[in-house]
Design an enzyme around this catalytic site. Structure first.
Site, mmCIF file in Angstrom:
data_model
loop_
_atom_site.group_PDB
_atom_site.id
_atom_site.type_symbol
_atom_site.label_atom_id
_atom_site.label_comp_id
_atom_site.label_asym_id
_atom_site.label_seq_id
_atom_site.Cartn_x
_atom_site.Cartn_y
_atom_site.Cartn_z
ATOM 1 N N HIS A 79 0.844 -1.197 0.000
ATOM 2 C CA HIS A 79 0.000 0.000 0.000
ATOM 3 C C HIS A 79 0.885 1.254 0.000
ATOM 4 C CE1 HIS A 79 -3.055 2.954 0.914
ATOM 5 N NE2 HIS A 79 -2.418 3.288 2.026
ATOM 6 N N ASP A 108 7.175 20.584 -27.152
ATOM 7 C CA ASP A 108 7.316 19.276 -26.493
ATOM 8 C C ASP A 108 8.354 19.444 -25.396
ATOM 9 O OD1 ASP A 108 7.309 16.511 -25.821
ATOM 10 O OD2 ASP A 108 6.874 15.997 -27.892
ATOM 11 N N TRP A 143 7.392 -0.054 3.434
ATOM 12 C CA TRP A 143 7.865 0.749 2.302
ATOM 13 C C TRP A 143 9.223 1.359 2.613
ATOM 14 C CZ3 TRP A 143 9.023 5.896 0.964
ATOM 15 C CH2 TRP A 143 8.925 6.827 1.999
ATOM 16 N N SER A 173 13.437 5.691 -13.865
ATOM 17 C CA SER A 173 12.363 6.453 -14.494
ATOM 18 C C SER A 173 12.315 7.877 -13.962
ATOM 19 C CB SER A 173 11.036 5.741 -14.248
ATOM 20 O OG SER A 173 9.965 6.583 -14.526
ATOM 21 N N SER A 174 12.354 8.006 -12.627
ATOM 22 C CA SER A 174 12.233 9.332 -12.022
ATOM 23 C C SER A 174 13.399 10.226 -12.402
ATOM 24 C CB SER A 174 12.172 9.212 -10.507
ATOM 25 O OG SER A 174 11.036 8.505 -10.134
ATOM 26 N N HIS A 257 12.669 12.112 3.233
ATOM 27 C CA HIS A 257 11.958 13.334 3.555
ATOM 28 C C HIS A 257 11.765 14.257 2.356
ATOM 29 C CE1 HIS A 257 9.511 15.495 6.244
ATOM 30 N NE2 HIS A 257 9.902 16.555 5.578
ATOM 31 N N GLU A 259 11.366 13.260 -0.431
ATOM 32 C CA GLU A 259 10.312 12.543 -1.148
ATOM 33 C C GLU A 259 8.926 13.063 -0.749
ATOM 34 O OE1 GLU A 259 10.317 10.396 -3.549
ATOM 35 O OE2 GLU A 259 8.259 9.673 -3.476
ATOM 36 N N TYR A 261 8.177 16.036 -0.028
ATOM 37 C CA TYR A 261 7.933 17.278 -0.771
ATOM 38 C C TYR A 261 7.801 17.005 -2.259
ATOM 39 C CZ TYR A 261 8.756 19.065 3.782
ATOM 40 O OH TYR A 261 8.636 19.283 5.123
ATOM 41 N N SER A 272 -2.356 26.124 -6.816
ATOM 42 C CA SER A 272 -2.014 27.518 -7.089
ATOM 43 C C SER A 272 -2.494 27.963 -8.469
ATOM 44 C CB SER A 272 -0.497 27.723 -6.982
ATOM 45 O OG SER A 272 -0.058 27.370 -5.696
ATOM 46 N N HIS A 306 14.213 13.592 11.707
ATOM 47 C CA HIS A 306 13.018 13.646 12.562
ATOM 48 C C HIS A 306 12.182 12.379 12.406
ATOM 49 C CE1 HIS A 306 10.595 15.970 9.251
ATOM 50 N NE2 HIS A 306 10.493 14.684 9.089
ATOM 51 N N HIS A 307 12.551 11.535 11.441
ATOM 52 C CA HIS A 307 11.923 10.216 11.362
ATOM 53 C C HIS A 307 12.585 9.243 12.334
ATOM 54 C CE1 HIS A 307 9.636 11.108 7.638
ATOM 55 N NE2 HIS A 307 10.614 11.950 7.437
ATOM 56 N N THR A 332 5.594 26.786 4.854
ATOM 57 C CA THR A 332 4.341 26.093 4.553
ATOM 58 C C THR A 332 3.155 26.927 5.008
ATOM 59 O OG1 THR A 332 5.622 24.142 5.118
ATOM 60 C CG2 THR A 332 3.325 23.803 4.629
ATOM 61 N N LYS A 335 2.445 29.664 2.603
ATOM 62 C CA LYS A 335 1.681 29.215 1.445
ATOM 63 C C LYS A 335 0.181 29.162 1.756
ATOM 64 C CE LYS A 335 4.708 26.586 -1.588
ATOM 65 N NZ LYS A 335 4.525 27.503 -2.708
ATOM 66 N N ARG A 454 1.603 1.209 14.895
ATOM 67 C CA ARG A 454 1.415 1.028 13.455
ATOM 68 C C ARG A 454 1.805 -0.389 13.058
ATOM 69 N NH1 ARG A 454 4.933 5.404 10.283
ATOM 70 N NH2 ARG A 454 3.951 4.502 8.480
#
Lengths: 642, 456
Positions: A79, A108, A143, A173-174, A257, A259, A261, A272, A306-307, A332, A335, A454
């Site tokens: 998931h 293009d 994950w 790919s990315s 992290h 990731e 964002y 926006s 912080h993880h 943040t 925004k 969890r």
């Protein structure tokens, strides 16, 4: 005002050779690739959602055993992996592909064939990592794949092999896509579109590409270590040989992290676009929005630990990472306020896209606030690895990314497919989705703070978690209903929605100056840009009168000719009629992508007694890559039209 | 460019609109949330909101600040948002609002305001970090926590006993943690395999157990506490049975704790498994406390290291009374379908002791004073005093012990404890357990369970 008389066929389908399955396999058109990304990622989104529903069904009450522990562990691993790498990231990619060239006035992306290659690698990589679940061999290490659980010693099966290799494939790919978009944005902007005139979506996409380029190599390295440990007997994470599990955690989160964002900034960009358009007002504080986006991306690299507040890094590291994490709340918050003040004093039209955009502002705020509560390391010790965290990041990723992406889909559907989506079904989708989302995830704040860990496949009765879990499960089933309405709306509108005008929402940016769906060449004439809102310059000059209009970046001839800035193309013509050279369709990127997957899948068999399968697959894959890559680079991009 | 919203453009009479439905739902949700908040902390046995230790008190005081500012920001932002979308909704398509592009003063304002709020959070945060991560007081109770897939080993290195052979044994227990009220407990956290995380929500935590690292955590059960039990769990995903890695914490008075230590350090009730003659049929009397004769058997039985003292002593010292175990601490995990044990078998502790000593059991377990001295599985010296088996998922009673020995792997996914019942299918290897694989008959299992239940 409809410029589209006939039922719209897909962009580029006018020329006979561009229809049918083959045309989709060989396309190098960024819009069609965007649509491929959209379909594929929506499929994976539904698949990941199904996994979530099974998880929720299992947890609906204490001591339930709908699925076994092993299956449950595969479900939550897949998931997360599916939603992050196969759904939300590529959903953003769908918009990058479709929108970036249109928003900057290009025909293009910079490397159309590389773009096709990125898509095919993503598709094959996605299938590679997903299909094992049908054989109970799906990845089951979470994950985040923490070592040493993912090393061979503790995960003997092929499950983790698929995960390691699948993520490596998806990383290719990315990275390929990121370099492509960076080049595109830097080089292919229309004359006059300087950086501070780029639409906000393109800006956020630009920031994201840099995050991808800087973050993905880190996880690639981390995965290579694990790959070598698993396949070739190295000892980066093997604890028996003194390996350090914290090496994995640091590398993973230095990627992980940013990731976050990577997942949220594209949604910020889409919102926006939607908010100003539907408020009849320009974006409030455009430069601050740009800078805060960049700042979020930059600070995103300084908060990874912080993880890891519970791993015992010591008070100094805890303090540093706690403070940098608190800091990120500032841009943040800026925004959020800028979005609200974009609407303030405006004339708000509640299209479905607008509802989803407002939904993002409302829900992301909750995710942001709960985020601050675990930026404080001592408080986080009571929160980390509980359902409170699950609640938090679903408010960020579902309330943020997914709401933003839905806003984007409803907003850009007319441009993509030439038809309007049903606003009525859209409204049902939004409200059901909004309620169900809160019903699913809000109770998790409680179950978490009341002690529920969890990633547990079951829990005992009498722990005070029953009610909250049941509510979450009911919410999850409501989300299924909401999503079903969306899917129905999507396909019904695509086949029989009202025909879409060029600019159904009265928007300000270049993509709305061309027909819906856009012709294969996008712009018959490359537009000239003199302000941030080129289309409003034309339709509502009063809205843009306060901002500077200059012709910087125009050629001398263009300045001298006092060319009309934005050209609205009334007729649908083909590229051939206009004499625009179009890139040739090609199947080679698909085969190179397939070669990569074939080659890496050979590693799955490397521990078998009989090495034939491994050798054959690796050999075949290598030959495919080399052969088709050679054919690719030696064939011309465009037809010889001299 | 006319824009038509099918829902909001038309004014329909009797028609449910999703928006109306939504407002009802949102109000209901809000009411529920308020109700939930009202009862928060009460009736929730694993709540993190309490002042049971100085650690939790510090965290709660931080949390209160975070909740206050979070609620403040939430109401402010959502309030402005809701006001904005109502106040500035489009009334006519001809509306043409003012075209503000920005406002420097405002933007600086809402950059500084969050920074100020964050400062109010940052200062107590940093102070708490350094306070809670300082060195533990020197006279703290030392507890070594060792994580295993999937159970907890708790060692008390300050409490040791010397065996007759001169070996020094540390007080060790599994899945039951005893802590004295009012004395700081300093945990040294290690893992034997993958990562785990040690957490007792009611008392504090959590701290990860990291392979090849040692972590520390300390807190002091508050003197206001009464003797009671709390639940603990593993919070770092650690494989198949991560959900089944639970433990119980008993906070007890210092006197009770001393009694418990004294009891746990004492020898096992059946310190020696005497080589018994092949006993026919189950004995009709339980001879648990009888003085066994030393039979002249030639079976290559384990050689006892001390003379037989197989007298089950009246337990001295203290064990948390299991009949006052709070409801939330007594496991309710259902036993797996398809696994059963005949009710009409009576076990014999004596025979069980012998059976234990010549079965696979001693390959992994320790019973102090016998040849069973392997450190792989939980130490069983005083297993009968434990509240649960299988790391907190089943009650420690005859029924569950019997099923457990018969087919542990059906009862707990992935567990290392092998399936031992004759004719049972091992769910991991897929093999059927036979005599040659060391399979045990129901009678033998019942005997072993009788022995284990005598190990007070």
């Amino acid at each position: 005002m409809a410029t589209v008389a006939a039922s719209p066929t897909y962009a580029g389908a006018e020329s006979g050779e561009q229809t049918g399955l083959w045309s989709w396999l060989t396309t190098v058109d960024h819009k069609r690739i965007g649509v491929l990304y959209l379909y594929t990622s929506l499929f994976f989104f539904l698949f990941g959602g199904l996994e979530a529903v099974l998880i929720r069904a299992q947890l609906s009450g204490p001591n339930k055993h709908l699925v076994s522990a092993e299956t449950f562990n595969q479900l939550f691993t897949m998931h997360g992996t599916t939603m992050i790498f196969l759904a939300v990231m590529p959903l953003s990619s769908a918009f990058f592909n479709f929108l970036i060239p249109l928003q900057i006035g290009a025909r293009d992306v910079a490397f159309p064939r590389l773009n096709a290659f990125s898509y095919w690698v993503y598709l094959f990589g996605g299938l590679f990592i997903t299909l094992p679940i049908f054989f109970s061999a799906a990845p089951d290490g979470g994950w985040f794949g923490y070592a040493p659980l993912t090393t061979r010693q503790f995960s003997q099966g092929v499950n983790i092999d698929f995960w390691v290799l699948g993520l490596q494939i998806l990383g290719i790919s990315s990275l390929a896509a990121a370099f492509n978009f960076i080049t595109t944005i830097i080089n292919l902007r229309a004359p006059g579109m300087n950086l501070m005139r780029m639409p906000m979506f393109t800006w956020m996409a630009f920031v994201v590409q840099f995050l991808l380029v800087l973050a993905f190599p880190v996880i690639t390295i981390a995965l290579f270590f694990l790959q070598f440990d698993r396949f070739f007997g190295t000892n980066f994470y093997e604890i028996g040989a003194g390996g350090d599990p914290l090496l994995w955690q640091h590398l993973f989160w230095i990627f992980g992290h940013p990731e976050v964002y990577i997942l949220i900034l594209p949604a910020f960009g889409l919102v926006s676009e939607v908010l100003p358009t539907n408020s009849k007002k320009p974006l409030f504080g455009y430069p601050v929005m740009v800078y805060s986006g960049i700042l979020i991306g930059f600070l995103g690299f300084g908060v990874w630990a912080h993880h890891m507040f519970s791993v015992g890094m010591g008070p100094i590291a805890d303090t540093v990472f706690g403070l940098t994490t608190l800091l990120i709340a500032i841009p943040t918050g800026v925004k959020i306020f800028n979005w609200i003040f974009t609407m303030w004093g405006g004339s708000i039209r509640f299209t479905t896209a607008m509802k989803f955009a407002i939904g993002l502002v409302a829900l992301f705020t909750i995710g942001g606030i709960s985020g601050v509560t675990h930026a404080s390391p001592p408080a986080d010790l009571q929160q980390t690895d509980t359902y409170y965290i699950v609640a938090h990041f679903h408010y960020v990723l579902f309330g943020g990314s997914i709401m933003g992406i839905f806003a984007g889909i409803y907003h850009y559907f007319p441009k993509m497919f030439g038809r309007m989506m049903s606003e009525k079904l859209g409204s049902w989708h939004f409200w059901l989705n909004f309620i169900a989302m809160n019903l699913t995830f809000f109770p998790m704040h409680f179950s978490g703070m009341l002690g529920m860990p969890r990633r547990i496949y079951t829990y005992d009765a009498g722990q005070g978690w029953e009610t909250f879990n049941l509510l979450s499960t009911i919410g999850a089933f409501m989300l299924v209903l909401a999503t079903a309405i969306f899917v129905w709306n999507f396909f019904r509108s695509k086949s029989s929605g009202a025909l879409a005008p060029d600019n159904p929402w009265d928007a300000a940016t270049l993509e709305w100056s061309i027909p819906s769906p856009p012709p294969e060449y996008n712009f018959a004439e490359i537009p000239l840009v003199e302000s941030r809102y080129p289309l409003w310059d034309l339709t509502h000059p009063e809205r843009t009168s306060e901002i500077p209009h200059t012709h910087d970046g125009w050629s001398d001839q263009e300045k001298a000719a006092e060319a009309k800035p934005v050209h609205i193309e009334k007729d649908r013509r083909t590229a051939k009629e206009l004499g625009i050279p179009m890139p040739l369709p090609t199947i080679k990127p698909l085969f190179v992508a397939a070669g990569i997957v074939v080659m890496l899948s050979g590693l799955i068999f490397i521990h078998k007694e009989d090495k034939t399968a491994a050798a054959a697959l690796i050999g075949l894959g290598a030959i495919m890559i080399i052969g088709f890559l050679y054919a690719w680079v030696t064939s011309p991009l465009e037809p010889d039209h001299h | 460019m006319p824009f038509i919203t099918p829902v909001f453009g038309e004014r329909m009479q009797l028609k449910i609109r999703p928006r109306q439905l939504a407002s009802v739902a949102i109000l209901t949700g809000l009411a529920l949330a308020i109700a939930a908040c009202g009862s928060y902390g009460k009736g929730y046995p694993n709540s993190t909101f309490n002042n049971t230790t100085e650690f939790n008190t510090a965290v709660k005081s931080l949390w209160d600040k975070l909740l206050f500012w979070g609620t403040f920001v939430f109401i402010l932002v959502e309030g402005i948002l809701v006001y904005t979308i109502f106040r500035f909704r489009r009334r006519s398509d001809a509306d043409e609002p003012q075209h503000v592009h920005g406002n420097t003063a405002l933007e600086i304002g809402w950059t500084i305001a969050p920074a100020v709020i964050l400062t109010f959070i940052a200062i107590p945060t940093v102070r708490t970090i350094f306070r809670t991560q300082a060195r533990a007081v020197p006279n703290a109770l030392q507890v070594e926590v060792v994580g295993h897939q999937w159970w907890w080993e708790f060692r008390y290195p300050q409490y040791t006993t010397r065996t007759p052979t001169g070996r020094v044994d540390t007080l060790v227990t599994a899945n039951d943690l005893y802590l004295p009220i009012g004395r700081t407990a300093n945990f040294t956290l290690r893992t034997k395999d993958v990562l785990h995380s040690f957490w007792i929500p009611q008392l504090g935590g959590k701290r990860d157990l990291i392979s090849n690292h040692t972590n520390y955590l300390w807190f002091t059960p508050d003197t206001s506490l009464r003797t009671t039990a709390f639940n603990g769990s593993c919070n770092e995903y650690c494989g198949a049975s991560h959900a089944n890695m639970r433990f119980r914490t008993f906070v007890v008075t210092p006197t009770e704790f001393d009694g418990w230590v004294q009891h746990q350090l004492g020898p096992a009730a059946f310190a020696v498994a005497p080589p018994a003659p092949p006993t026919p049929a189950p004995a009709d009397t339980t001879r648990a406390a009888g003085a066994p004769t030393r039979p002249a058997s030639t079976t290559p039985a384990p050689v006892p290291v001390t003379p037989a003292v197989a007298v089950a002593p009246q337990p001295i010292g203290y064990t948390f009374p299991m009949d006052s175990l709070p409801n939330y601490s007594s496991p309710k995990t259902p036993t797996p379908a398809g696994l059963s044990f005949p009710d009409n078998i009576t076990g014999d502790a004596q025979r069980g002791a012998q059976q234990f000593a010549r079965s696979a059991c001693i390959g992994c377990h320790t019973v102090r004073g016998t040849i069973a001295a392997s450190p792989i599985g939980p130490n069983l010296t005083h297993i009968a005093t434990r509240s649960t088996i299988a790391a907190g998922i089943y009650p420690n009673d005859a029924k569950h012990l019997r099923l457990w020995i018969k087919n542990a792997r059906m009862m707990k996914p992935g567990v290392a404890m092998p399936t031992l019942g004759l004719g049972q299918r091992d769910p991991i290897t897929g093999a059927t357990v036979s005599q040659s694989l060391g399979g045990l008959s129901d009678q033998q299992i019942a005997d072993i369970v009788a022995y284990l239940q005598a190990l007070r």
